[in-house]
Design a protein around this motif. Structure first.
Motif, short mmCIF file in Angstrom:
data_model
loop_
_atom_site.label_atom_id
_atom_site.label_comp_id
_atom_site.label_asym_id
_atom_site.label_seq_id
_atom_site.Cartn_x
_atom_site.Cartn_y
_atom_site.Cartn_z
N UNK A 35 47.02 47.32 31.30
CA UNK A 35 46.57 46.51 32.44
C UNK A 35 47.74 46.28 33.39
N UNK A 36 47.44 46.26 34.69
CA UNK A 36 48.45 45.94 35.68
C UNK A 36 47.83 45.14 36.81
N UNK A 37 48.52 44.08 37.21
CA UNK A 37 48.19 43.36 38.43
C UNK A 37 49.45 43.35 39.30
N UNK A 38 49.32 43.86 40.51
CA UNK A 38 50.44 43.95 41.44
C UNK A 38 50.13 43.10 42.66
N UNK A 39 51.06 42.21 43.01
CA UNK A 39 50.87 41.33 44.16
C UNK A 39 51.79 41.79 45.28
N UNK A 40 51.18 42.11 46.43
CA UNK A 40 51.94 42.63 47.57
C UNK A 40 52.35 41.55 48.56
N UNK A 41 51.54 40.51 48.65
CA UNK A 41 51.78 39.46 49.64
C UNK A 41 51.26 38.14 49.09
N UNK A 42 51.31 37.11 49.92
CA UNK A 42 50.84 35.81 49.46
C UNK A 42 49.36 35.85 49.12
N UNK A 43 48.59 36.72 49.76
CA UNK A 43 47.14 36.73 49.57
C UNK A 43 46.59 37.98 48.90
N UNK A 44 47.32 39.11 48.93
CA UNK A 44 46.70 40.37 48.52
C UNK A 44 47.45 41.04 47.37
N UNK A 45 46.66 41.72 46.54
CA UNK A 45 47.22 42.48 45.42
C UNK A 45 46.21 43.48 44.90
N UNK A 62 36.86 60.64 19.76
CA UNK A 62 36.85 59.89 21.02
C UNK A 62 35.50 59.22 21.20
N UNK A 63 35.53 57.98 21.67
CA UNK A 63 34.30 57.22 21.88
C UNK A 63 34.04 56.95 23.36
N UNK A 64 35.08 56.47 24.06
CA UNK A 64 34.87 56.05 25.45
C UNK A 64 36.21 55.99 26.18
N UNK A 65 36.19 56.36 27.46
CA UNK A 65 37.34 56.19 28.33
C UNK A 65 36.95 55.40 29.56
N UNK A 66 37.84 54.51 30.03
CA UNK A 66 37.55 53.65 31.18
C UNK A 66 38.75 53.65 32.11
N UNK A 67 38.50 53.84 33.41
CA UNK A 67 39.53 53.69 34.44
C UNK A 67 38.98 52.73 35.49
N UNK A 68 39.66 51.61 35.71
CA UNK A 68 39.15 50.56 36.60
C UNK A 68 40.23 50.16 37.61
N UNK A 69 39.84 50.05 38.89
CA UNK A 69 40.76 49.61 39.94
C UNK A 69 40.06 48.55 40.78
N UNK A 70 40.87 47.73 41.46
CA UNK A 70 40.29 46.69 42.30
C UNK A 70 41.30 46.15 43.29
N UNK A 71 40.78 45.48 44.31
CA UNK A 71 41.58 44.80 45.32
C UNK A 71 41.42 43.30 45.11
N UNK A 72 42.55 42.59 45.02
CA UNK A 72 42.54 41.18 44.67
C UNK A 72 42.96 40.33 45.86
N UNK A 73 42.22 39.23 46.07
CA UNK A 73 42.58 38.22 47.06
C UNK A 73 42.96 36.94 46.32
N UNK A 74 44.16 36.44 46.59
CA UNK A 74 44.68 35.25 45.91
C UNK A 74 44.30 34.01 46.71
N UNK A 75 43.33 33.27 46.21
CA UNK A 75 43.03 31.97 46.82
C UNK A 75 44.21 31.03 46.61
N UNK A 76 44.73 31.02 45.38
CA UNK A 76 45.97 30.32 45.03
C UNK A 76 46.67 31.19 44.00
N UNK A 77 47.80 30.73 43.51
CA UNK A 77 48.48 31.49 42.46
C UNK A 77 47.63 31.60 41.20
#
Length: 254
Positions: A35-45, A62-77
């Motif tokens: 898992x990775x969460x990367x924060x680029x600015x005060x509001x976005x990651x 093998x049973x299952x593989x998952x690749x998940x990505x998303x854009x995060x908005x930080x309301x607060x920390x």
């Protein structure tokens, strides 16, 4: 003859428990995740997680593989909104020799609560699941099955060493996630699954941690009266990047 319908009705009622009796499919799996969460600015990651799941005595297939990505908005920390896309590949299983692709848009609110001697992470996630139809054991169709699924996840972290949540610290983790299906195509398995995990967390540094332990998964399959009773070893690696520039020093009054 008039008593025959009554007799048949009584026999039908007597047979209901037998038809409704639950059946359990036993499985042993190994779940690996990054898992990775990367924060680029005060509001976005961004959010990224990758999974590989194996089964049949934990590691044989093998049973299952998952690749998940998303854009995060930080309301607060401590409060974050994320929307993204996941690709899931269900590997061939049993007599089925063809893999099944799944496309899964998702939306989530995640929040953290800090206590003097504990940390609590929670999220609520909504998923739209598009699973390509399997025509038979060897062929995929061109259409997709669709349903919504909502997930509630709560993870409680308790420090076990004096370092606590600092680098080198060891924590106990109790984690439970409940998933519920809904939509026009859901008939029998509104309850999808529950994942209960207990294990240890090692705080590698202030940005990374490793989690390892045991997970019990109970899943209701689409047939309705068939359940997957799964015992798994789960090992996850979490890493956070904060790319924000350091805050400027506050001028000292002269």
């Amino acid at each position: 003859m008039k008593r025959l319908p009554i007799l048949l009705g009584l026999l039908g009622l007597a047979a209901l428990p037998a038809r409704a009796q639950k059946q359990y499919v036993q499985e042993k799996q190994l779940w690996l995740g990054v898992f990775n969460q990367t924060r680029f600015s005060q509001r976005w990651g961004t959010w990224t997680d990758l999974h590989l799941r194996l089964h049949e005595h934990f590691v044989n297939r093998l049973f299952q593989g998952v690749a998940r990505v998303g854009l995060t908005y930080y309301l607060t920390d401590d409060v974050r909104l994320t929307a993204g896309y996941a690709y899931v590949h269900h590997f061939p299983d049993g007599a089925r020799t063809v893999g099944q692709p799944e496309h899964r848009p998702w939306q989530q609110v995640q929040w953290f609560t800090k206590f003097p001697k504990a940390r609590l992470m929670q999220w609520v996630r909504l998923e739209e699941r598009f699973r390509q139809q399997v025509l038979n054991n060897t062929d995929l169709g061109s259409d997709y099955n669709f349903n919504y699924r909502t997930r509630y996840n709560a993870a409680l972290f308790l420090p076990l060493t004096k370092n606590g949540f600092e680098p080198g610290g060891l924590q106990f983790l109790l984690n439970d996630e409940l998933m519920v299906n809904f939509g026009e195509e859901i008939r029998y398995n509104t309850f999808d699954q529950n994942r209960l995990f207990a294990g240890l967390v090692y705080q590698v540094n202030k940005h990374a941690q490793i989690q390892g332990g045991y997970m019990h998964l109970l899943q209701q399959l689409p047939a309705g009266d068939v359940y997957r009773n799964q015992h798994s070893i789960r090992v996850f690696y979490f890493h956070n990047f904060d790319l924000r520039p350091p805050a400027a020093p506050v001028p000292t009054p002269q």
